[in-house]
Design a protein around this motif. Structure first.
Motif, PDB file in Angstrom:
ATOM      1  N   TYR A 763       0.842  -1.199   0.000  1.00  0.00           N
ATOM      2  CA  TYR A 763       0.000   0.000   0.000  1.00  0.00           C
ATOM      3  C   TYR A 763       0.879   1.251   0.000  1.00  0.00           C
ATOM      4  O   TYR A 763       1.946   1.278   0.612  1.00  0.00           O
ATOM      5  N   THR A 764       0.402   2.269  -0.686  1.00  0.00           N
ATOM      6  CA  THR A 764       1.151   3.513  -0.766  1.00  0.00           C
ATOM      7  C   THR A 764       1.056   4.279   0.558  1.00  0.00           C
ATOM      8  O   THR A 764       0.344   3.880   1.473  1.00  0.00           O
ATOM      9  N   LYS A 765       1.786   5.373   0.622  1.00  0.00           N
ATOM     10  CA  LYS A 765       1.807   6.176   1.849  1.00  0.00           C
ATOM     11  C   LYS A 765       0.466   6.850   2.103  1.00  0.00           C
ATOM     12  O   LYS A 765       0.048   7.045   3.247  1.00  0.00           O
ATOM     13  N   THR A 766      -0.252   7.211   1.036  1.00  0.00           N
ATOM     14  CA  THR A 766      -1.610   7.787   1.152  1.00  0.00           C
ATOM     15  C   THR A 766      -2.533   6.940   0.285  1.00  0.00           C
ATOM     16  O   THR A 766      -2.878   7.326  -0.837  1.00  0.00           O
ATOM     17  N   PRO A 767      -2.966   5.790   0.785  1.00  0.00           N
ATOM     18  CA  PRO A 767      -3.587   4.787  -0.095  1.00  0.00           C
ATOM     19  C   PRO A 767      -5.077   4.959  -0.377  1.00  0.00           C
ATOM     20  O   PRO A 767      -5.592   4.323  -1.299  1.00  0.00           O
ATOM     21  N   LEU A 768      -5.792   5.776   0.369  1.00  0.00           N
ATOM     22  CA  LEU A 768      -7.251   5.827   0.215  1.00  0.00           C
ATOM     23  C   LEU A 768      -7.641   6.371  -1.160  1.00  0.00           C
ATOM     24  O   LEU A 768      -7.298   7.495  -1.516  1.00  0.00           O
ATOM     25  N   LEU A 769      -8.384   5.565  -1.912  1.00  0.00           N
ATOM     26  CA  LEU A 769      -8.918   5.990  -3.204  1.00  0.00           C
ATOM     27  C   LEU A 769     -10.398   6.336  -3.119  1.00  0.00           C
ATOM     28  O   LEU A 769     -10.851   7.296  -3.711  1.00  0.00           O
ATOM     29  N   SER A 770     -11.151   5.532  -2.380  1.00  0.00           N
ATOM     30  CA  SER A 770     -12.584   5.782  -2.249  1.00  0.00           C
ATOM     31  C   SER A 770     -13.127   4.991  -1.067  1.00  0.00           C
ATOM     32  O   SER A 770     -12.709   3.857  -0.822  1.00  0.00           O
ATOM     33  N   GLY A 771     -14.053   5.636  -0.338  1.00  0.00           N
ATOM     34  CA  GLY A 771     -14.685   4.951   0.786  1.00  0.00           C
ATOM     35  C   GLY A 771     -14.283   5.527   2.121  1.00  0.00           C
ATOM     36  O   GLY A 771     -13.452   6.437   2.215  1.00  0.00           O
ATOM     37  N   TYR A 772     -14.870   4.963   3.172  1.00  0.00           N
ATOM     38  CA  TYR A 772     -14.624   5.464   4.530  1.00  0.00           C
ATOM     39  C   TYR A 772     -13.613   4.584   5.263  1.00  0.00           C
ATOM     40  O   TYR A 772     -13.686   3.350   5.240  1.00  0.00           O
ATOM     41  N   ILE A 773     -12.685   5.241   5.944  1.00  0.00           N
ATOM     42  CA  ILE A 773     -11.783   4.593   6.887  1.00  0.00           C
ATOM     43  C   ILE A 773     -11.444   5.630   7.949  1.00  0.00           C
ATOM     44  O   ILE A 773     -11.247   6.816   7.641  1.00  0.00           O
ATOM     45  N   SER A 774     -11.384   5.212   9.205  1.00  0.00           N
ATOM     46  CA  SER A 774     -11.051   6.153  10.274  1.00  0.00           C
ATOM     47  C   SER A 774      -9.587   6.576  10.132  1.00  0.00           C
ATOM     48  O   SER A 774      -8.764   5.856   9.545  1.00  0.00           O
ATOM     49  N   LYS A 775      -9.259   7.726  10.666  1.00  0.00           N
ATOM     50  CA  LYS A 775      -7.895   8.243  10.566  1.00  0.00           C
ATOM     51  C   LYS A 775      -6.871   7.297  11.198  1.00  0.00           C
ATOM     52  O   LYS A 775      -5.822   7.029  10.588  1.00  0.00           O
ATOM     53  N   PRO A 776      -7.125   6.743  12.408  1.00  0.00           N
ATOM     54  CA  PRO A 776      -6.155   5.797  12.977  1.00  0.00           C
ATOM     55  C   PRO A 776      -5.943   4.564  12.099  1.00  0.00           C
ATOM     56  O   PRO A 776      -4.813   4.086  11.955  1.00  0.00           O
ATOM     57  N   ASN A 777      -7.024   4.053  11.504  1.00  0.00           N
ATOM     58  CA  ASN A 777      -6.887   2.886  10.630  1.00  0.00           C
ATOM     59  C   ASN A 777      -6.125   3.225   9.360  1.00  0.00           C
ATOM     60  O   ASN A 777      -5.339   2.419   8.855  1.00  0.00           O
TER      61      ASN A 777
END
Length: 827
Positions: A763-777
């Motif tokens: 996974y990349t350093k900033t991996p979120l592409l779409s959807g919800y995930i909490s900041k700690p996760n």
């Protein structure tokens, strides 16, 4: 009370269910006269349900019946069109007028036009009160007499879908009926209320079909989606069951969890319709709740899919008796009671539809009018998607769009944008200005901000990411070629006969199907571990070579066989006449011989049936790969040496004996492929060594009332993340890009290996592409790895933290499993 419940269960008269202020036509057969028992005494089997629906259609001039196809188990997918006899005679004119009202921007006449209501039942087979209630709904609509029913039928076209899930309904009816006592036993511990694995909830391949309205991957879904778009109903009802200790739920759900693309008026009308349900349930004394559970976010559910298509979706959830009678927090819950609530709200839906008819018809008209107005602002823009190396995967996304009546075009000429190449025959383009523009937005959107942090289902499903396709969202419509009206999958074949060797690139989606066909014929095939070029073609990692000499088939027969196999697999095979290349030559040691996979798929207690079913479906229906479904309870007495690959879907645990046997088998040369919680089990049982990032979010200033929501916000219900690939590693063969979108719904964050070449996917350093995930996760996920591959003795262990085969529409990561299967010795 208890004795009465036991007695009434077996002797429930129609009067318990039906309104008594009307008369009934005696020429219409009652359910009991056809199925042989009162409604609610037994769980109706699908064959009896079908028998009764045909008997009604034969007897009533209010009903037209059609069979729209078959399930995997060859059960019919029936639809009853129920309306007045006059409307039945003019049904196609009525349908055309109804559709035309969604195609025009001019004011429509709603005075005499019928409203269309699609009523569907028991998409989860072990939630059977819905399909049992259909017996009563259909009888009432066919037999009830008087001005009220006749006026309602004149003003309403009812599309009645008796069983969304025939295979699951049949499976559960068998269970409940074969475990029923003559002396009914409400004890929740009785076997009747505890189905054996996998249960009746799912269809043949163990899919939750109430998640397939948008992906449309299953035959049952394809039939109902075709009906939906053919009619564009104004209201669609979806009748379910929930826990035994609940009461009854109807929508709206939790307001903050409605998808932002759903119009506000949709929810207001849902609430208006809900008032009719409340009044009807009040009348019979049934408890209920609304607006405090469930949601309208994921558009792949039956109650939400209509909301992005100009309709109003209604979810009903009835507390389940899970059999014939059961103790509950609300007293003895009988099967007839659950049926009566479903029947009652079926009728209250029709009453609401009739009374709100003009308002709802205008809403649908304005929905499409406004959608066209919005999309007109982007009339020069389009979305292009494709993969210059994979026509099949591109086709299958186009196929989904086509099923949803979304207009697609071929591209006029090859072109490039932002470093992505779009090739004719391998790409499609979607104009943004069209009728179903809102549905297009829902299917292609990437969303990372949300009003709520809790989701009943997944929070992201962006289709080009799911298919791992190149795409661009704002290309000029000048790139539009011909509109695609006859979508066809690109043909395969052999480019030229050879007396030397044949080469197959691994990029195409169905390359594994072709390779399996070749290996199953006991032909030799090898995989290229490095890149090379020959005859002007650049061959990537993972290219398959089939030499001509020393095969079981002579050169002529080999060509004939390969051409037939390539055609069936929609893959191109190149015949070559030399082994001398630019790069590794065809006789190089960097070509590794492949062995036919002999696969066991663990199923049974302790295994997630959803995950197992997705793998079974993938292997069986797409790649023609036979896998033995090995029940966990049989591992200890099975000779595992006949398998070289064992796939363990999402696993809870296994016994010590089974664990020891699997470990010995692996050490002797077998390959274990494990998914999701299996990773933790593999680590605990020392199949692999792995370390995990943990998230421990302190609950500061959280009240007891909010504790459940706080915990729920730490879940990853389903989101999409970016990973970087080492394309030289065999687990990533067949991927042309260095980045891959991966679906994840676990909080298993596996730390990378200290040796970078052991981290083929990261996974990349900033991996979120779409959807919800909490900041700690999100912080814990960054730069972790979704797969770990380790040697164990002579064998291999491949551990995936997440599901690469999610709901049959995550085409983009299916190749990872295929690589683990076919290239297991090269990993």
């Amino acid at each position: 009370m208890f004795a009465f419940a036991l007695t009434s269960q077996n002797n429930t008269e129609l009067s318990y269910y039906l309104p008594q202020n009307v008369t009934y036509n005696t020429n219409i057969p009652t359910p009991e006269s056809v199925i042989g028992h009162p409604v609610g005494k037994w769980h109706v089997t699908h064959d009896k349900l079908v028998q009764y629906m045909y008997a009604l259609a034969e007897a009533s001039d209010r009903i037209a019946i059609e069979n729209r196809g078959k399930t995997f188990e060859d059960r019919p997918l029936l639809l009853l069109t129920i309306t007045s006899p006059e409307n039945i005679k003019n049904i196609e004119t009525i349908r055309n007028n109804h559709i035309e009202a969604t195609n025009t921007d001019t004011a429509i006449n709603t005075k005499n036009r019928p409203i269309v209501v699609y009523q569907g039942y028991s998409i989860h087979g072990n939630e059977p009160s819905g399909s049992n209630a259909v017996l009563l709904v259909a009888y009432y609509l066919a037999a009830a007499q008087g001005n009220a029913i006749e006026n309602m039928l004149q003003n309403t076209v009812i599309l009645l879908d008796p069983a969304f899930n025939p295979d699951g309904l049949q499976r559960f009816a068998y269970w409940a009926n074969t475990n029923k006592n003559i002396n009914l036993n409400p004890d929740p511990n009785d076997r009747e209320y505890s189905e054996v694995w996998p249960g009746g909830r799912t269809n043949h391949y163990w899919f939750d079909m109430n998640r397939d309205w948008l992906p449309v991957q299953l035959p049952e879904s394809r039939a109902r989606i075709k009906t939906f778009h053919k009619w564009l109903p104004n209201i669609l009802t979806d009748h379910h069951e929930m826990g035994t200790n609940s009461t009854f739920f109807f929508q709206p759900g939790i307001p903050s969890r409605t998808h932002p693309l759903t119009p506000k008026l949709n929810q207001e009308l849902t609430a208006k319709i809900g008032n009719y349900h409340a009044k009807a349930l009040d009348k019979i004394g049934s408890l209920y709740f609304t607006e405090e559970s469930y949601d309208d976010f994921y558009y792949g559910k039956g109650s939400t899919f209509p909301d992005i298509n100009g309709s109003i979706g209604i979810l009903f959830e009835q507390a389940s008796s899970r059999g014939h009678i059961q103790e509950s927090d609300n007293g003895i819950l009988t099967f007839p009671f659950t049926i009566r609530n479903q029947f009652t709200t079926s009728l209250s839906t029709l009453k609401a539809a009739n009374n709100l008819r003009e308002e709802i018809l205008k809403y649908q008209h304005n929905f499409y009018k406004n959608a066209r107005k919005e999309s007109a602002k982007q009339h020069t823009k389009a979305i292009v998607f494709g993969d210059e190396k994979d026509a099949a995967k591109t086709f299958h996304l186009a196929e989904i769009l086509n099923r949803h009546k979304i207009i697609i075009h071929d591209i006029k000429d090859d072109f490039s944008i932002d470093g992505k190449n779009f090739k004719k025959g391998y790409s499609y383009i979607v104009p943004k200005h069209q009728k179903n523009s809102r549905l297009i937005n829902a299917m292609f959107e990437k969303r990372t901000t949300f009003q709520d942090s809790l989701f009943y289902d997944i929070s992201a499903w962006s289709f080009p990411l799911a298919f791992n396709l190149d795409y661009a969202e704002n290309v000029a419509t000048s790139n539009l070629g011909e509109q695609v009206n006859d979508l066809k999958l690109r043909e395969g074949g052999v480019s030229a006969k050879s007396d030397y060797a044949y080469l197959v690139e691994w990029h195409e989606y169905y390359s594994p199907k072709l390779l399996n066909t070749i290996l199953s014929k006991d032909l030799r095939a090898k995989v290229a571990l490095k890149q090379f070029s020959l005859n002007g073609v650049n061959y990537d990692y993972g290219t398959i070579m089939v030499p001509v000499q020393n095969q079981k088939l002579n050169a002529e027969d080999l060509y004939t066989f390969l051409h037939k196999a390539a055609k069936a697999s929609h893959v191109t095979i190149n015949g070559v006449n030399t082994g001398l290349t630019q790069g590794i030559d065809l006789g190089s040691r960097n070509f590794s011989r492949l062995e036919k996979p002999n696969i066991a798929l663990l199923v049974g207690d302790g295994i997630s049936s959803y995950d197992a079913g997705e793998i079974w479906h993938l292997l069986d229906t797409r790649y023609n790969i036979t896998a033995t479904k090995l029940d966990t309870k049989n591992i200890s007495r099975v000779d595992l040496s006949r398998y070289n690959t064992i796939i363990i879907p999402n696993l809870g645990s296994l016994g010590d004996t089974e664990t020891k046997k699997l470990k010995e088998w692996t050490k002797n040369g077998g390959t274990i492929i494990g998914y999701r919680n299996t990773v933790k089990w593999l680590e605990k049982q020392e199949f692999i060594k792995a370390k995990f990032n943990k998230t421990d979010v302190p609950a500061k200033n959280i009240s007891f009332e909010d504790a459940s929501n706080f915990r729920g916000a730490q879940r990853i219900g389903g989101a999409i993340f970016e990973a970087k690939l080492d394309r030289s590693h065999p687990i990533t063969f067949g991927y042309k890009n260095n980045m891959l979108a991966m679906f994840r719904n676990t909080t298993i964050f596996m730390k990378p290996d200290s040796l970078s070449y052991n981290n083929p996917i990261k996974y990349t350093k900033t991996p979120l592409l779409s959807g919800y995930i909490s900041k700690p996760n999100l912080e814990a996920l960054a730069e972790t790895v979704p797969v770990k591959i380790k040697n164990l003795g002579k064998g291999k262990v491949v551990a995936f933290t997440d599901n690469t085969n999610f709901r049959a529409f995550w085409y983009g990561t299916n190749k990872l499993l295929m690589n683990a299967i076919f290239f297991r010795d090269e990993l």
